[in-house]
Write a protein that holds these residues in place. Sequence first.
Motif, short mmCIF file in Angstrom:
data_model
loop_
_atom_site.label_atom_id
_atom_site.label_comp_id
_atom_site.label_asym_id
_atom_site.label_seq_id
_atom_site.Cartn_x
_atom_site.Cartn_y
_atom_site.Cartn_z
N MET A 1 18.92 -3.64 -55.79
CA MET A 1 19.45 -2.40 -55.93
C MET A 1 19.96 -1.82 -54.82
SD MET A 1 17.70 0.72 -57.85
CE MET A 1 18.84 1.70 -59.04
N SER A 2 19.21 -2.31 -53.69
CA SER A 2 19.34 -1.62 -52.20
C SER A 2 20.83 -2.01 -51.70
CB SER A 2 18.43 -2.13 -51.37
OG SER A 2 17.17 -1.65 -51.79
N PHE A 3 21.26 -3.29 -52.32
CA PHE A 3 22.59 -3.46 -51.78
C PHE A 3 23.93 -2.65 -52.55
CE2 PHE A 3 20.78 -8.00 -51.24
CZ PHE A 3 21.12 -8.21 -49.96
N ASN A 4 23.45 -2.31 -53.85
CA ASN A 4 24.50 -1.47 -54.32
C ASN A 4 24.34 0.19 -53.71
OD1 ASN A 4 25.48 -3.35 -56.17
ND2 ASN A 4 23.69 -2.92 -57.69
N ILE A 5 23.33 0.45 -53.37
CA ILE A 5 22.99 1.67 -52.89
C ILE A 5 23.68 1.69 -51.48
CG2 ILE A 5 21.37 3.33 -51.93
CD1 ILE A 5 19.60 2.65 -53.79
N GLY A 6 23.65 0.60 -50.74
CA GLY A 6 24.45 0.64 -49.36
C GLY A 6 25.98 0.66 -49.39
N ASN A 416 27.39 7.45 -40.37
CA ASN A 416 27.21 6.99 -41.81
C ASN A 416 27.43 5.68 -42.16
OD1 ASN A 416 26.24 9.84 -42.02
ND2 ASN A 416 28.00 10.49 -42.85
N TYR A 417 28.85 5.35 -41.95
CA TYR A 417 28.88 3.91 -42.11
C TYR A 417 28.07 2.81 -41.54
CZ TYR A 417 32.44 0.18 -43.28
OH TYR A 417 33.11 -0.73 -43.80
N GLN A 418 27.92 3.23 -40.07
CA GLN A 418 26.87 2.12 -39.63
C GLN A 418 25.53 2.16 -40.29
OE1 GLN A 418 27.10 3.79 -35.39
NE2 GLN A 418 28.89 2.24 -34.99
N ALA A 419 25.02 3.66 -40.53
CA ALA A 419 23.79 3.56 -41.18
C ALA A 419 23.65 2.81 -42.39
CB ALA A 419 23.29 4.98 -41.15
N ASN A 420 24.59 2.94 -43.22
CA ASN A 420 24.70 2.41 -44.69
C ASN A 420 24.73 0.83 -44.43
OD1 ASN A 420 24.77 4.29 -46.97
ND2 ASN A 420 26.00 5.20 -45.63
N ALA A 421 25.58 0.48 -43.44
CA ALA A 421 25.62 -1.05 -43.11
C ALA A 421 24.48 -1.66 -42.70
CB ALA A 421 26.75 -1.30 -41.96
N LYS A 422 23.38 -0.87 -41.98
CA LYS A 422 22.20 -1.19 -41.73
C LYS A 422 21.23 -1.31 -42.94
CE LYS A 422 19.25 -2.33 -38.31
NZ LYS A 422 19.41 -3.27 -37.47
N THR A 423 21.54 -0.43 -43.96
CA THR A 423 20.81 -0.58 -45.04
C THR A 423 20.93 -2.06 -45.68
OG1 THR A 423 20.82 1.77 -45.43
CG2 THR A 423 20.32 0.52 -47.48
N ILE A 424 22.10 -2.55 -45.85
CA ILE A 424 22.33 -3.64 -46.43
C ILE A 424 22.02 -4.68 -45.54
CG2 ILE A 424 24.51 -5.37 -46.90
CD1 ILE A 424 26.20 -2.83 -47.59
N SER A 425 22.09 -4.65 -44.25
CA SER A 425 21.53 -5.71 -43.38
C SER A 425 20.17 -5.71 -43.29
CB SER A 425 21.90 -5.22 -41.72
OG SER A 425 21.40 -6.25 -40.90
N THR A 426 19.46 -4.51 -43.51
CA THR A 426 17.84 -4.67 -43.55
C THR A 426 17.59 -5.37 -44.93
OG1 THR A 426 17.80 -2.70 -42.38
CG2 THR A 426 15.77 -3.53 -43.66
N GLN A 427 18.20 -4.98 -46.02
CA GLN A 427 17.85 -5.71 -47.43
C GLN A 427 18.30 -7.24 -47.34
OE1 GLN A 427 16.48 -4.01 -49.91
NE2 GLN A 427 16.56 -5.92 -51.31
N SER A 428 19.22 -7.51 -46.69
CA SER A 428 19.58 -9.14 -46.38
C SER A 428 18.20 -9.70 -45.61
CB SER A 428 20.70 -9.22 -45.71
OG SER A 428 21.22 -10.53 -45.45
N THR A 429 17.87 -9.21 -44.68
CA THR A 429 16.62 -9.71 -43.79
C THR A 429 15.47 -9.85 -44.92
OG1 THR A 429 17.54 -8.70 -41.82
CG2 THR A 429 15.20 -9.36 -41.71
N ILE A 430 15.31 -9.06 -45.46
CA ILE A 430 14.18 -8.70 -46.48
C ILE A 430 14.18 -9.98 -47.33
CG2 ILE A 430 12.72 -7.68 -48.36
CD1 ILE A 430 13.39 -5.06 -46.79
N MET A 431 15.45 -9.90 -48.11
CA MET A 431 15.63 -11.38 -48.81
C MET A 431 15.43 -12.76 -48.34
SD MET A 431 18.68 -9.96 -51.47
CE MET A 431 18.40 -11.23 -52.53
N GLN A 432 15.94 -12.82 -47.07
CA GLN A 432 15.81 -13.96 -46.39
C GLN A 432 14.33 -14.26 -45.97
OE1 GLN A 432 18.03 -16.51 -45.58
NE2 GLN A 432 19.52 -15.04 -46.62
#
Length: 438
Positions: A1-6, A416-432
């Motif tokens: 879900m965090s991917f969709n939010i980001g 805002n764009y960078q912060a939301n990109a960071k949300t996706i990046s963080t979610q990707s790290t967690i999934m890895q």
Amino acid sequence: MSFNIGLSGLYAANKQLDVTGNNIANVATTGFKSSRAEFEDVYSATKLGSGSKTVGSGVRLANVAQQFTQGDINNTGNVLDMGINGSGFFVLNDSGSLSYTRSGTFKVDKEGYVTNSDGSARLQGYGVDANGKIQNGILTDLRIDTSNLAPKSTSVVSSTINLNSTAPVIDQAVVTNLFDPTKTETFTKQFSTPVFDSQGNQHQMDQYMVKTGANTWDTYTLIDGRNPDGSDPKVTGPVPSTMVFDTSGKLVSVTTPATPTPIVSPDLKVTGWVPGTVTDGVWTANGAAANPDGVTISMSNTTQFNADTARSIPAQNGYATGQITNLTIDGSGVMLANFSNYQTKPIGQISLASFTNEQGLQAVGGTSWKETYSSGIPGYDAPETGTLGQIRSNALEESNVNLTSELVDLIKAQSNYQANAKTISTQSTIMQTIIQMA
């Protein structure tokens, strides 16, 4: 879900960048109104509503709202450049399709119609009748008529005159004192007024004032050196009218040979043009028919006081043929044509449109908007009527974009764009991390 939010955040930040970039791109566009991106949060819910611990699902673009605030009005020196100081929109007609704009960059096409800058639509307003009266209520294509203004024959002459009560009496019983326009000693004062016939030819009307007794004056009126009946005063003699004043210097009556009893309104009546001949009871001068009803010379503002014999600048309603020299547009949108014969004539009036909900208008490009169901139907009226603004000719309304504010918004959108990109990046790290644990 965090991917969709980001992703929703990235989309929103991208839209904010688009809106801000469009504002910046149009910072120099005449009549442009800046826009603002409006967002709202997203929640997933069932028919029973969302729980107290429900986490939001991101953000979405709710609206791009245009800001119809006033832009600066700067002078340009072009009479057809017009800005609106206040509310309202110019109305344009493109083959029956109406649009509305705040951009007042107008010009004249080959047929004389006032159009927008690319010539695709005509400015709307109110026309005039044959007498120059504005015909309110019916929108029409405004047109600048460059044809000559037809001449008008003089029918009324008026002025304010004072006759010196202490002027010496000229005894008419003495032959040498009989009125003669060539001898200044036979009259007290001479006044000259230009008058016009129906073809715009100018004639000179001379009035000679002769004090013939206490509180009594004779007035001799000659046009081009002849009596009003067309006769030569050297042959038939001049024809006087008599003015009588009371002891307070007020004009009591005016009598003429044609009207032996005093008339109620102290006026002189010149019944013909000279030189000329009589044809069907109408005087003609040089082939031009004069006013068949004659010329009324208003003498009601004549007084007899102990002051110099003098006259104010006379007013007369005739004029020669006139060519248009320039155009002026006043605050109420009335277009006045000025002519070479010192006359002015309204040739139309600009109309403005107002809407109950300006935010409901649909932008169609070209700094124009269209009516929608949300905007409500337009109301048309003259400028400076009700809440409608004032027309500023020789000026344009600039864009209302605040460049400093937009640059700040640009930085915000980027963050805002960078912060939301960071949300996706963080979610990707967690999934890895989770995958590696497996």
